[in-house]
Structures are given as C-alpha cells and as structure tokens.
Motif scaffolding. Sequence first.
Motif: not given
Lengths: 460, 275
Positions: A347-365
């Motif tokens: 019905n077009g109603k949200i049921k889940a969110v697909k996520c990805i795991k992250m890691e921290l790299g070099e500092p940004d701006d």
Amino acid sequence: MAVKKEKHKMPEQDPKKRIKNFDEVPFGYSAETAIEEAKRCIQCKNRPCTKGCPVEVDIPDFIKELAAGNIDKAVEVLKSKTSLPAVCGRVCPYENQCEGECTLLKIGEPVAIGRLERFLADYEREKGMKIPKKAKASGKKVVVVGAGPAGLTCAGDLAKMGHEVVVYEALHAPGGVLMYGIPEFRLPKAIVHAEVDYIKKLGVEINYDVVVGKTITVQELLEDFDAVFIGTGAGLPRWLNIPGESLDGVYSANEFLTRINMMKAYDFPHHCTPCNVGGIAATFGAGNVAMDCARTSLRMGAKKSYIIYRRTEKEMPARIEEIHHAKEEGVIFKLLTNPVEFIGDENGKIKAVKCIKMELGEPDDSGRRRPIPIKDSEFTIEIDTALVAIGQSPNPLVPQSFKDLETERWGNLKVDEDGQTTVPGVFAGGDIATGAATVILAMGAGKKAARAIDNYIKNK
Amino acid sequence: MYEILEKQVLSNTVKLMKIEAPFVAKKALAGQFIILRIDEKGERIPLTIADYDRKEGTITVIFMEVGKTTKQLGKMKVGDKLLNFAGPLGVASEIEKYGTVVCIGGGVGIAPLYPIVRELKKAGNYVISILGARNEKLLMLEKEIEEFSDELHICTDDGSKGTKGFVSNVLQNIIDGGKKINIVWSIGPVIMMKVVADVTRKYDIKTMVSLNPIMVDGTGMCGGCRVTVGGEIKFACVDGPEFDGHKVDFDNLMLRNRRFLREEEKACKMLEGVE
C-alpha cells in the motif's frame, strides 16, 4: 569556605513516567537552591561567562543579586538584556556558551547559569511580569517579518528604544520554532505565550496570517516603514535523497514536530490534525531536532524509538543534556549506520529501512572524521515511521519575491555583521541569514540588528 | 477573523463561500491557493482560489466535503467567521498569449480553473474549455466559464449532460480534429490529470496540472506536500501548486493523499457524534 565542586541538581520527572506524557521534564530550582547555586559564583574579575553570551546578559551581576537574596533585582538585571529568559533558560546550549567559559571549570562544574536564568524567569512569570520603562517615542516605525526568536528579540529591543514595532507572522501562532519545533516537554507553550505577551506589553503589535513575500512584499513594507527586519527562519527541510523517501510514514522532522507541537496532534481527534507513529519509529540525524523527534515518538506511543546516525556519539551535534535525556527514556542509538533505502509494503506504507554500516575515515571540511560505508554490510530494520532530521535550508519566500536581496550559497540572505542586507533599510538575522543554527544565536542576531536599525533610522 | 459573506450550496457535498480577506484579495492571482483554519482546535487546510474581488476585498473558495474540516466548513453560515485565512500562496499560473489553449476542469477542479480561463482569455488566447463531472449535478460554473471561452465542451460520466464520457475523450477528439493546441491546463481528480497528461504526452503538448496534496503550514516549512516532479522532490506549497503534468509522479501523489484516511474517518465520526 570552599566552593562546592558540583552544580546543585535540578529535579526531573522519572523517565518511565515522563515518556507517557508531554509535561516538562525538569522541575526547576527552588528559591533556596537557586540562591545556594548563585553563591557558588566567585565573581571573578574577568567575567569570561559574559563573552559566551550572544545576547550580552550581565551574568555575574544578576548572580550577585540572586546570591544576596535580591531576586527582583536579579530579574531586572537579567531582563535588561533579554526578553525571552524563560526560553533561553531552557533551550540554550549553555555548556558551549556562558557555562563553557566559567572559571569554576578549573576545579569542577561551572555555575549552573542556565538553571539560574530559568529560575529567575519562572519566578517573575509566576509573580506577574513587570513592564520596564521605555525610551521616549521616536516617531519611527519598524516592521519585523517573522515572530520567531530573532524577530521577537529584535522587536522587543526596538520597542524599548522607543520605536513603533509591527510584526508580521505567516503562521497562526507566535514563536516560530519555539512553537512548532521544540516540544512541549522541553519548552511548554504556555511559557512561550507568556514571553510573547511580555513583548506585546512593550508595545509590539503582532499580526498573524501575513505571509511576507506573498500577502505583502518587502518593497511595499519599505514604503510604509522606516526599516524592515527579516527573521523568517529555516524552512525547506533537507532530505536524505534515497529511494522510498516519499512513502507514507516518512516525515520531515519539521512536519512531524509541527503536527504534534503547534497543531497538537497528541490530542487528536479533539485537535483536528492527525499524526500516527506506529510501533517502531526511526529518526535519522543526531542534532537537537533529532533528539526531539525520537523522544516525541515515544510519547506518541512508539514501543521502540531509534536514532540512526552515520558517525559516532562523539560527533553528534545534539547537546549532551538532550542525548542524556533520550538515553534515559530508552531511545536506542544505532551509530555508524546510514540509511540507503526505505522499503514500503503493497500500500505504499513504510515497513523497513535498509541501512549500511559505516566506519570513520580521514577528517572532512568540518574537522569531523568522514564516515565511509563498509562494503557488503547492508542490513534492514523494520520500522513504522521514519523521521528525517538532517537539517533545513533557509525559507525561500522572501528572497524569491525580492531579487535585490542577495543570497549566498545555501539561499540564505547575505548580511554584514550588523545584519544589514544588500538593500538599504532591510536587515535580517537568525536562520534566514546564517542557515539553521540555535535559538540563542538567532536572538543574538536580532539584538545586534535592533541596534543597527536604531542607528540607521536615527541617521536617515 | 475572516467573515463568510456569501454561501451557495452547489450540490450535496460542494459548497461555495465568499470570504472577507482584503489583504489576500489584493494580491490573489489565478492558480494560487489559501490556507484556512476554522477554530482554535482546527487543522490548516489548503483550498485553491476560485475567484477574487480586489474592490470588495473577497476571496471565493469552492470545496467538496471530503474530510472533517471541509464537512465542518460546509456547515458554517453567512456571518460566521474563520479564525485563520492566509494567502495568496503558491506560484500563480503563467498567463500569457500562447495561441490556442485547452482548459480542462473535472468536478470540483472546475472551481480553480475558472480564474485561469478568464485570465487566459483576457490575455488574447483562443480558449477551449472542457468541463467534466460524474453527473450533471456535480457540474459547476458553466455560465461563468462559457463567458470567457471560445468553445465549451461538457461531458459527464453518466451522460446526464453533454457527451457521455471523460474529459480525456473530448480532448482526444479535439486533437484528432486537427486543431493545433499550444498548451493545456488540467485541474481535477489526480487520476483525471494523469490520464490527460498521458494523452497530451503523445503529442508533446505542454500540460499544466494543479496539485492539491496534504499540507500543514503552506509556507515551505514542513515538506508534507512534497511531490516527485521529474525525479526531484518539489513542494507544492512553494514550488507549485502547478507543475508540468508530463513530469509529475501521479501514483506517488495518490499514495501520499491517502496518508491519513483512517484518522480522517475517525475525526468525521467524532464530528457527526458531536451533533
């Protein structure tokens, strides 16, 4: 006598109870505790706290009066610089401002300046607010566009200087983000109304349902007024720009909070505006607005409330106090996690969110370490509501309707230090000029602009 | 407060109201909308402007009673006052001399079409109007629109007036007749606008549609009214309400307009229970 190293504690509602109501979380100091806390101030000579205050409150002076038990005098000192002390005493990030500069930090915790401000404002409000003397009427008229923190501060200061001030507000209520954005449990709306009433008593006239740029233009205002202040704030919520963001059940933080705070959806159907949260809510982002969304979700009946954030707790932009309150209430933090897709049902109603795991790299701006996706680490979380709280761009209505007002990269109005825009007589401050920031910075900008407007009309 | 100066019952569920709102009337243009709130506990709803009178200082709105607020509004009388009435909002229709213009209105969508027809005619266009509704009773503003149209075509789903069939059939006939059309305006139910856009896309005739998604503030702040246009998120309140019909994701709009159906039902029941 040695100075007590810690702040006096402020009593709070039990987390288990408070997630079932919208009442304010902290109860505030009693007079006795406030005076004891004020006595912790050592009245140091260089007054570093005052440098941290965007609205220039004479902090050691009001604390001195309070410590001596002169509560009324303390209120007077405080209110000579700010018209919204009950608001500031609740939502200012004091730890980065006044309290962040306090000399006592060398030996322990700073003086609880925020709590003292809150105490004084509440004390006076309950007793009945006194209206200060105003300067002699100048015969000059200023119009303020937007009744948010910047506009109200500017209006109050200009009125005290003796100018006639008219405010035009697009919505049906005053306060801007104080009303639609910040939840009742953090800033009761009755308090906002009381502080707005004080500004009205200074002689400021507030008109609602006037959308400047549409109902009337800035050019027209310039014909009728000696100067214009624009404080139209941050509109346009930002999006994650991932698939499924238009599904039923995905809200911007602004829509979600406006429905609940300003339109009182928690009282649906008695108040007509609906908002349904379902069993599991997920908030994307980790600023103060995100904490407000996650905590509001629980109060709207969510069994689980997630904060999903792509960096770690260290990089979260929210105030420590807000993160602490959210944790106490059971908000679940999914860190180093980034959403990649919202998934809907038939019905077009949200049921889940697909996520990805992250890691921290070099500092940004921004100096913070840049989050990088970890390959093949996708996973899904079942959710019923998604709240996108990753910031907003300045409201486009005024800049779009008046091309002489130059804008900058993000659509914010170009202003100088005093809030002067590229059109003579037109000043601006708050989120419309700086992009989304804090209530107190908006108030500081309103204050500076009021002074600049006063100069401008006197020399016109 | 904004007084109701005039009320007409156009059908069982469709009402016309003339509201005193001089500041809105002074600026209103074809294609724009207003946001109103009935009382202290009311929700903010958008209604497209059906007419404006700058001299009188009035705005005319025509609405179908579909939810709690429109039902409550429909029960209000001349002399009653609305608590809030803000506007004009949104970007006005781009009125210029295009040549031949087809203006299509379906059901209550005929109301906002009227000022557009009038202004397009005044701008020197050859205006062909097509009005459609489920049945004769749901048609409106025929005379008013006829006054500013070079051709007027009427159709109903049940054939109770005009041709039996849909506005898209009438449009197809006009195209098949070899008439060169420069631009089309199409305002009505989402499904009608979608079908009309599908017809004109084949002939590459630019088609403007006016969208009426769920809104809260109407000033660009909440994003509740977002629609997908050409793959991008647009806000109907500040970027619209008119968009290029060939680029609008109508399916998503239909989905988003169903967001609060359950709550709406509950609120309507309460409204009926109270009386």
